[in-house]
Design an enzyme around this catalytic site. Sequence first.
Site: not given
Lengths: 227, 227
Positions: A50-51, A85-86, A88, A157, A188
């Site tokens: 998880d980022r 994915c921003n 990340a 999500k 996001c």
Amino acid sequence: MAVWRTIGVIGGMGPAATAAFMAHLVAGVTATQDNDHPRVLIDSNPHVPDRNAAALTGAASPGPALAAMAAALAGQGAHILAMPCNAAHGWADAITAAPFVSMIDAALAEALAHGPRSIGVLAVGATLALDLYGRACPVPVLAGDLAVVQPCVDAIKAGDRSAATRAGLADEAARLVAAGADVIIAACTEVPLLLRQDDVTVPLIDSTAALARATLAAARLPDKASS
Amino acid sequence: MAVWRTIGVIGGMGPAATAAFMAHLVAGVTATQDNDHPRVLIDSNPHVPDRNAAALTGAASPGPALAAMAAALAGQGAHILAMPCNAAHGWADAITAAPFVSMIDAALAEALAHGPRSIGVLAVGATLALDLYGRACPVPVLAGDLAVVQPCVDAIKAGDRSAATRAGLADEAARLVAAGADVIIAACTEVPLLLRQDDVTVPLIDSTAALARATLAAARLPDKASS
């Protein structure tokens, strides 16, 4: 016929955003037949550490997983890499196996083309904590309230596509506009799955769509002279 | 948390159908977070030799390309394979690197669940020429007119999403219903990109969605007892 480099996609963060990214890659090509499209190799891996937890609590870094995915995609033939994915992008330095198209740079370039005095950003944990947009932007960046945006992203999500969640994001965008933002970036990848241009009174930059456009531009080889 | 086998997708035939298949894979999972989804490895390769040309004119077989894609996906960790292209199933025997979920079987199972006396199939060259549905089906299969369906499919591959093309497919479905079909299978992955249940008076089976359901069912591991 356009000739393309093969595109590698470091995906799955989340899976719906990766599906949307692939749809943007397809829609962005003017094609009369399958063969006009680029080859796209996708690793939609929802099990990357998880980022946001990594940025906010010091939990396990996603860097090694992203580096491994990048290396595998390059090994399969990907010439350029993109990652829808921003958050990340806080670990983008780990991606060295092939040239990398940055989502942050792509979304900022589209936002800056509007000549904004300041830019509003709807983003979550790691994107904000690591200031991914602010540190790359020549004009002030106004961040959406994490207490508003994070629950909306978590709900999306989990499959939520409700009017209430959409309105929550729209209200937060309106607050940033009232504070001076004249462009909003959906920063996001879950946000543009629900928030649309119609919901915002200033230009809304979809970071997923912006990355798709930049990726196709990077993947297109110059036309050869036809005989 | 469900635990999943990794899914490998032999895709790109065409790319929009593969994007739709990925969206079905995501939408078909009940998830509260990214990690609830399966890992999906996709090779969207629009350069596979043309299936219809191979079946109809003896042009180069797509079999070796499909076998190579399957082997590469299995090498990357795919435990089961799926291929969202009906016509390419004429060469499914070439796919031996991992267990394969057949789109033909998945769509037929959903069609037969309606107890039809006969099934109408909207399909193109190789699917018809190789009788992929008829040879696997215990009830009569009525094929749509290739002279109607093929131009619609070609147009959809070129980005056409017009009402006229949709009506062309709907009219052909209606003709099959008038001839006795009490279920219609959209048996080319481009067809359900445009034709919807509302356009057809009998159950319409979307072969892409049916394959996604069958693939998720095959990928899901039995729940372990939680402690």
